[in-house]
Write a protein that holds these residues in place. Structure first.
Motif, short mmCIF file in Angstrom:
data_model
loop_
_atom_site.label_atom_id
_atom_site.label_comp_id
_atom_site.label_asym_id
_atom_site.label_seq_id
_atom_site.Cartn_x
_atom_site.Cartn_y
_atom_site.Cartn_z
N HIS A 177 30.63 86.96 -5.73
CA HIS A 177 31.61 86.44 -4.78
C HIS A 177 32.07 87.57 -3.84
O HIS A 177 32.23 88.73 -4.28
N PRO A 178 32.30 87.27 -2.56
CA PRO A 178 32.72 88.31 -1.60
C PRO A 178 33.99 89.06 -1.99
O PRO A 178 34.18 90.21 -1.59
N LEU A 179 34.86 88.44 -2.77
CA LEU A 179 36.11 89.09 -3.16
C LEU A 179 36.01 89.86 -4.47
O LEU A 179 36.99 90.48 -4.90
N ALA A 180 34.84 89.81 -5.12
CA ALA A 180 34.72 90.32 -6.49
C ALA A 180 35.06 91.79 -6.61
O ALA A 180 35.57 92.24 -7.64
N ARG A 181 34.78 92.61 -5.59
CA ARG A 181 34.98 94.05 -5.68
C ARG A 181 36.20 94.54 -4.91
O ARG A 181 36.42 95.74 -4.81
N LEU A 185 44.00 92.34 -4.21
CA LEU A 185 43.86 91.24 -3.26
C LEU A 185 45.22 90.66 -2.88
O LEU A 185 46.11 90.53 -3.72
N GLN A 186 45.35 90.27 -1.63
CA GLN A 186 46.54 89.58 -1.16
C GLN A 186 46.38 88.08 -1.39
O GLN A 186 45.27 87.53 -1.30
N LEU A 187 47.50 87.40 -1.65
CA LEU A 187 47.45 85.95 -1.88
C LEU A 187 46.83 85.22 -0.69
O LEU A 187 46.11 84.23 -0.86
N ALA A 188 47.09 85.70 0.51
CA ALA A 188 46.58 85.02 1.71
C ALA A 188 45.06 84.94 1.70
O ALA A 188 44.48 84.00 2.26
N SER A 189 44.40 85.90 1.05
CA SER A 189 42.93 85.89 1.04
C SER A 189 42.37 84.83 0.11
O SER A 189 41.16 84.55 0.13
N LEU A 190 43.22 84.22 -0.71
CA LEU A 190 42.77 83.20 -1.67
C LEU A 190 42.94 81.78 -1.15
O LEU A 190 42.37 80.84 -1.72
N ILE A 191 43.72 81.62 -0.09
CA ILE A 191 44.12 80.27 0.32
C ILE A 191 42.93 79.44 0.78
O ILE A 191 42.81 78.25 0.42
#
Length: 312
Positions: A177-181, A185-191
């Motif tokens: 997944h692009p966020l794996a590394r 992380l900011q919450l906004a990146s999960l929305i």
């Protein structure tokens, strides 16, 4: 007094209606009603109020209830002991387990139990707590082992509970997944990410959504939910979905490095893993042995967790 009629009576009380009791016992509603009517005629008293949708006990019904439970328990214990004598077994234990505890806790406990008492019969049913606990009350199960996701109070005064260990809900993703590394992380990146959730997350789901609301953000809208662990795993593995799971249910994926727990500050919640039994009843020898095996397995899991590397 016919034991079958008493068990029909207990089934209606436990399930709250003739319809649900018929479904649970595999009998027709007509057969249940006929058995209850015959019991009432024999006793000369009505056991349930007529004209109500729910099964409401009369005074005579409440008087019968405690005696019927005692009689049913005594007969079931006799049936179990007779079966042990006839088959040479060491009794049996019927376990209900949730998906997060089946492999990580119940399986090691059962393996240890069978190493010491190989003739104990073990029957395991899978599900989630709201599905399994009625079976415990109906004496179809002897113990339910599952993650407790709701409030701190026991689910029913007739049920005894014991905390075996704790599990931690984390945001999980495929290692690809692009966020794996990404760190912190900011919450906004999960929305805007796609999400797949399991069923009945309870207080954890509320806490998850509240994290976004407290930050002035709307919770993710691109979501699905499923009761299938394999479907959930496939979407995380192949579809780039994020999920929120207890760490132990994804133990194999995390240990192998195929999944990672995302580094999202504030996005982790501890919940207790519980063993539920019927309150106020003597435990059979097989059940007492299983409960000790569960405690031992929980202790060993804690030792392994302390000595294991980080999930990231």
């Amino acid at each position: 007094m016919d034991l079958r009629q008493l068990r029909y009576f207990l089934a209606v009380v436990e399930h709250g209606s003739f319809t649900r009791a018929a479904a649970a016992t595999g009998r027709t509603q007509q057969a249940l009603s006929k058995g209850i009517n015959a019991l009432e005629q024999q006793l000369g008293e009505r056991l349930f109020e007529r004209g109500t949708r729910q099964a409401v006990l009369t005074d005579a019904g409440r008087l019968l209830l405690d005696h019927a439970r005692t009689a049913d328990d005594a007969v079931r214990r006799f049936e179990d002991r007779l079966a042990e004598m006839q088959t040479g077994s060491e009794g049996q234990v019927r376990i209900g387990t949730g998906p997060s505890t089946a492999g990580s806790l119940v399986a090691p406990a059962v393996l240890a139990l069978r190493r010491h008492w190989p003739k104990i019969g073990v029957h395991v049913a899978g599900g989630i707590a709201p599905e399994l606990l009625p079976g415990l009350l109906a004496r179809e199960l002897d113990v339910v082992v599952t993650l407790h996701t709701t409030g701190a109070e026991p689910p029913d005064p007739r049920i005894a509970s014991e905390v075996l260990m704790h599990d931690e809900y984390r945001v999980l993703a495929s290692v690809r997944h692009p966020l794996a590394r990404t760190r912190a992380l900011q919450l906004a990146s999960l929305i805007d990410q796609p999400w797949i959730f399991g069923r009945r997350l309870g207080e954890v789901e509320h806490a998850f959504r509240q994290q976004f609301l407290d930050a002035g953000l709307q919770p993710p809208a691109n979501t699905m939910d499923t009761g299938s662990p394999e479907f959930l795993r496939a979407l995380v593995r192949e579809g780039g979905y994020l999920t929120l799971l207890p760490s132990r249910i994804a133990h194999a994926e995390l240990l192998s490095g195929h999944w990672v727990a995302l580094d999202v500050p504030g996005m982790s919640w501890q919940r207790p893993v519980m063993a539920y039994t019927r309150a106020g009843e003597p435990q059979s020898a097989p059940l007492a042995r299983l409960l000790q095996a569960l405690r031992n397995a929980a202790q060993m899991a804690g030792v392994r967790e302390v000595g294991s590397p980080s999930m990231r």
